[in-house]
Design a protein around this motif. Structure first.
Motif, short mmCIF file in Angstrom:
data_model
loop_
_atom_site.label_atom_id
_atom_site.label_comp_id
_atom_site.label_asym_id
_atom_site.label_seq_id
_atom_site.Cartn_x
_atom_site.Cartn_y
_atom_site.Cartn_z
N UNK A 1 16.05 20.46 -28.27
CA UNK A 1 16.93 19.63 -29.10
C UNK A 1 16.32 18.24 -29.30
N UNK A 2 15.83 17.64 -28.22
CA UNK A 2 15.26 16.30 -28.33
C UNK A 2 14.08 16.29 -29.29
N UNK A 3 13.22 17.31 -29.20
CA UNK A 3 12.06 17.37 -30.09
C UNK A 3 12.48 17.53 -31.55
N UNK A 4 13.65 18.14 -31.78
CA UNK A 4 14.12 18.33 -33.15
C UNK A 4 14.60 17.03 -33.78
N UNK A 5 15.13 16.11 -32.99
CA UNK A 5 15.69 14.88 -33.57
C UNK A 5 14.77 13.67 -33.45
N UNK A 6 13.81 13.71 -32.52
CA UNK A 6 12.97 12.53 -32.31
C UNK A 6 12.19 12.08 -33.54
N UNK A 7 11.56 12.98 -34.31
CA UNK A 7 10.82 12.49 -35.49
C UNK A 7 11.70 11.71 -36.45
N UNK A 8 12.92 12.17 -36.69
CA UNK A 8 13.82 11.48 -37.59
C UNK A 8 14.27 10.13 -37.05
N UNK A 9 14.48 10.05 -35.74
CA UNK A 9 14.87 8.78 -35.14
C UNK A 9 13.72 7.79 -35.20
N UNK B 1 21.17 22.83 -37.98
CA UNK B 1 20.80 23.43 -36.70
C UNK B 1 21.83 23.06 -35.63
N UNK B 2 22.20 24.05 -34.83
CA UNK B 2 23.12 23.86 -33.72
C UNK B 2 22.43 24.36 -32.45
N UNK B 3 22.20 23.45 -31.51
CA UNK B 3 21.53 23.77 -30.26
C UNK B 3 22.58 23.89 -29.15
N UNK B 4 22.76 25.09 -28.65
CA UNK B 4 23.67 25.30 -27.53
C UNK B 4 22.83 25.34 -26.26
N UNK B 5 23.09 24.43 -25.33
CA UNK B 5 22.34 24.35 -24.08
C UNK B 5 23.24 24.83 -22.94
N UNK B 6 23.06 26.07 -22.48
CA UNK B 6 23.84 26.52 -21.32
C UNK B 6 23.45 25.73 -20.08
#
Length: 880
Positions: free
Chosen positions: A303-311, A29-34
């Motif tokens: 983006x934060x919600x996508x990585x927080x469970x793994x962290x 997954x690639x999250x682009x944040x304008x």
């Protein structure tokens, strides 16, 4: 020849193999944040015009959300939202709808994006407190991030402040020393916050800048960029901070198993993608080129919600960053002492006004002015905007005949603070003759202070001024009376061979006016290796960019001249408190150089006032203090604490940063074996040490900023600069250097022409903490302090104001832990821990009304510019 029917089947199976293999590969997954990165309080144009640039460019992003279902963006800074709601109220409902849909995210808890290195600690906390308050009350949203994408170096207390505001992560871009785009940021007290640092805030510029769809070759370049980012950190890189070799290189390493974060834009003041069919068409193109990458234009929370469970589970392993980091754009720390010293004065006066108002509202008949104090803080937050407090902007930002400007806001804060102090004092004092003096610091004070009239038992006139040095005995954070003293006599003498005080013996050169020797009396130790307080003019050895943005470290500059080169005229006066030495000579360009040194009889500080005149363009001026012994440790004040770095020899236990030009708040300190010396400032924030010689930066002259004149940067005219040193035996903690720095910065305040019946202390504490805030919040009294010496232990607070109970809370009053006791309270405290206490009271102050229009704060003659809407002003303001 007859074809076999089996062959086409085999060929088809072979053709399918790559597709099957590709399908089995994990999708990244690639999250682009304008995002939109402006200088929201004025940079290359005035404040009133700047708000048009910001609002209209954000509307361009909002238009793309309307027109393209695959577009989202991050919206930062309350003052930008105020401009959007004011200029286009017809779009307010649309904006709030997009926020509710999750396609526009209010990404920043702070009121605006400040410089984090130059204010006091409480100002930085208030930036978050008032940003959260405003966005919750006006927009109905509580942001999750400290969005600091333009900081040019960051201090050690940012993790604690961000966590204390109840946020989930801090986002920054430059100088990430870990090499990992996601890492923990840890403060000296042990608190930590997740940090996102993916690279620059303008990544994938070609996507946002192109006016036509990208070619396949350009798309493959973006695929290569992602592949570079996801290359795994080796175990050694993970242990040692990744790509630490070049701190200016944007980090590109995504932790294993984490999604990729791209902060996307086409540079400062970026529009939505110029290609009108983007991002939807871009996503279609990209899927064809790289089906293994799932790209989406989204918001930081997703983006934060996508990585927080793994962290949280440990599946995604991220390093921890301890200590400070490097700094860039180093001119920001050494220029425009006018804006930096005025800011320091105003924030401390405002904090004092809150303290006295809180005390008076609980112990006398005084109505706490919650709204005026709130509005004063908002103006301080505007003046904490990056380019403003850096001093890096066109002159129209600081003084402007048509538009609201920096000086207007400083004068307003001074006016509000004076009125509040005077009103609170009137309710606390009686009819006794004398003067009311308020000490805003949380310890008893007997230090000599500079006042406009003679008070107390001991006083001394300062030559060439209307000021008087006085010695008062003041209670901890309290109010006291002082009787008027007769005009003290002043005696002029020849320069003594040795100036002897309680703490040291000093010798001043009769020809150059330099401090030639400084011997500690108890040990007989000489602290200096050569002439000190030598004023030096320097220029870069090689051409650099704009000197108001960039400055090379001292070894890369050449010495043009110094104060030893010209003979000086010396005048010496003496009195009951101090010996005052004044040296006058010529300096660079023929300008006048005046140096005043004050040696107190029984107080360890030595005060300096240096006056420069007509410093040539592109000239740096410093004062140097060569030390006699190797400097083992270097400390410098930061908001709500200090940084500590090893210097002459490595020490893994000390993880601060001291190399090159660094910012300091109130003080820096140089520890030798058995002795040390501190340099104190009132807004001269630049420091550097080369070998055994620390310097304090006095001026960085630049006649223009990016083509625009700026009198606050120029060396033309007269510049009076105030600083001090503290020589001492032992270490910095025993010498109480942070407390002495506060005394130098925060003098007692004359608040009334009648004295109180008796001296009264409102707050007393243990010696290991410094209180920066005491204010009313609803039906509570808020007190905020920090451990000041870097040592764990116990702290005590005694509150002599009416209250019912106490609690330890976070910085916004949440996460309450009842605190037993009263009126004295004791609690454990960690090194440099920031502690917020809330005390419940029997009365409540009025609720703060969030400000959505600036009209009442702006001078009447400048409201026309404030109200003017310029619909076509958008994008990047032009340079001069």
């Amino acid at each position: 020849m007859t074809r076999s029917p089996i062959l086409p089947i085999l060929l088809c199976v072979a053709c399918l193999r790559p597709a099957v293999a590709a399908a089995e590969e994990p999708v990244r997954q690639v999250f682009v944040v304008p995002n939109f990165h402006p200088a929201s309080c004025g940079w290359l144009t005035d404040w009133s015009t700047e708000r048009n640039y910001c609002a209209n460019t954000y509307f361009d992003h909002l238009d793309r959300v309307r027109d393209d279902p695959n577009y989202s963006f991050a919206l930062s800074e309350c003052n930008n939202m105020i401009a959007m709601l004011y200029f286009r109220p017809d779009r307010a409902a649309e904006l709030k709808q997009r926020i509710a849909e999750g396609r526009v995210e209010l990404c920043n808890a702070s009121f605006l994006e400040p410089t984090v290195n130059l204010s006091g600690g409480e100002a930085l906390v208030k930036m978050g407190v008032e940003g959260l308050r405003w966005q919750q009350q006006v927009m109905g949203v509580r942001p999750r991030f400290s969005w600091m994408i333009d900081v040019t170096g960051m201090h050690e207390q940012m993790a604690q402040i961000t966590a204390g505001l109840g946020l989930d992560a801090l986002v920054y871009c430059r100088l990430n020393p870990t090499g990992s785009t996601v890492h923990w940021l840890q403060s000296p007290d042990g608190s930590r916050i997740l940090a996102l640092s993916p690279g620059h805030y303008s990544e994938w510029m070609q996507v946002f800048g192109t006016e036509k769809p990208l070619s396949n070759a350009q798309l493959k370049e973006l695929v290569g960029d992602v592949e570079q980012r996801v290359a795994p950190l080796t175990d050694e890189e993970f242990r040692h901070g990744g790509m630490n070799g070049n701190l200016n290189s944007p980090p590109r390493r995504v932790p294993a198993g984490a999604a990729v974060l791209i902060l996307g834009s086409a540079g400062d003041y970026s529009f939505a993608p110029r290609c009108k069919s983007y991002p939807s068409e871009f996503l279609r193109q990209f899927r064809q080129v790289a089906p293994q990458l799932d790209v989406k234009f989204t918001t930081p929370s997703k983006y934060l919600d996508a990585i927080l469970p793994g962290i949280r589970s440990g599946a995604i392993r991220v390093p921890t960053m301890h200590g400070g980091m490097d700094y860039t754009y180093k001119a920001f720390w050494i220029e425009s002492p006018r804006v930096k010293s005025w800011y320091r004065h105003c924030e401390q006066q405002l904090q004092a006004a809150e303290m006295l108002a809180a005390a008076a509202s609980l112990s006398a008949k005084f109505d706490y002015p919650a709204q005026p104090l709130y509005e004063a803080w908002l103006q301080m937050l505007l003046n904490m905007d990056r380019n403003t407090l850096w001093g890096a902007a066109g002159g129209m930002v600081f003084e402007n005949a048509r538009s609201w400007d920096v000086s207007d806001r400083f004068r307003s804060v001074e006016h509000i603070s004076r009125n509040v102090l005077a009103g609170a004092a009137r309710s606390l004092v009686g009819k006794k003759k004398g003067a009311a003096v308020f000490n805003p610091l949380n310890w008893r004070r007997t230090d000599p202070v500079r006042l406009t009239s003679a008070l107390g038992v001991v006083s001394q006139t300062l030559p060439g001024t209307d000021d008087v040095l006085c010695r008062l005995d003041l209670p901890s954070m309290g109010i006291s009376g002082a009787e008027a003293a007769s005009s003290p006599s002043l005696k002029y003498i020849d320069l003594p061979e040795v100036i002897e005080t309680r703490d040291y013996r000093a010798r001043v050169s009769p020809t150059s006016g330099a401090l030639e020797s400084l011997v500690l009396k108890r040990s007989g130790r000489e602290l200096l290796s050569g002439p000190a307080n030598v004023v030096v003019a320097e220029t870069p050895r090689k051409p650099i960019g704009g000197p108001a943005d960039h400055m090379v470290d001292r070894p890369e500059r050449r010495r043009v001249t110094d104060s030893i080169q010209s003979a000086c005229q010396i005048t010496v006066s003496t009195g009951s408190l101090a010996t005052v030495v004044e040296a006058e000579s010529k300096f660079i360009g023929g300008g006048r150089l005046r140096r005043v040194m004050i040696f107190y009889r029984d107080y360890p500080r030595i005060d300096f006032e240096t006056e420069l005149n007509d410093v040539p363009d592109r000239t740096v001026v410093v004062a140097e203090f060569p030390l006699a012994a190797a400097v083992r440790e270097v400390r410098r004040g930061i908001p709500y604490g200090f940084s500590c770095a090893a210097w002459s020899e490595p020490n893994p236990a000390l993880d601060g940063f001291a190399k090159g030009i660094t910012p300091a708040v109130r003080w820096s300190h140089y520890q030798m074996d058995g002795a040390g010396m501190a340099i104190l400032d009132r807004g001269l924030t630049g420091r550097e040490i080369v070998g055994k010689t620390p310097v304090i930066y006095l001026y960085n002259a630049a006649d223009k900023y990016r083509g625009y004149p700026n009198a606050w940067l120029s060396g033309a005219g007269r510049h009076r600069l105030s600083y001090a040193i503290v020589p001492h035996e032992g270490d910095f903690a025993a010498a109480r250097i942070p407390q002495l720095a506060w005394e130098f910065n925060d003098p007692p305040l004359l608040v009334g022409d009648r004295a109180p019946a008796q001296a009264t202390s409102f707050v007393k504490t243990s010696d290991n903490v410094i209180v920066e805030a005491l204010r009313r919040e609803g039906d509570e009294l808020e007190l905020r302090l920090a451990e000041s010496l870097g040592t764990p232990g116990k702290a005590t607070v005694t509150l002599a104001l009416p209250h019912r109970d106490a609690a330890l809370t976070d910085m916004v009053g949440g996460n309450r832990q009842p605190l037993p006791g009263g009126p004295s309270y004791e609690f454990a405290i960690r090194p440099q821990q920031i502690v917020t206490l809330r005390f419940r009271t029997d009365t409540a102050v009025p609720a703060i009304k969030p400000l959505t229009r600036w009209d009442d704060l702006v001078p009447e003659n400048k409201r026309e510019a404030l109200h003017r809407y310029l619909p076509d002003v958008k994008g990047h303001p032009p340079a001069g």
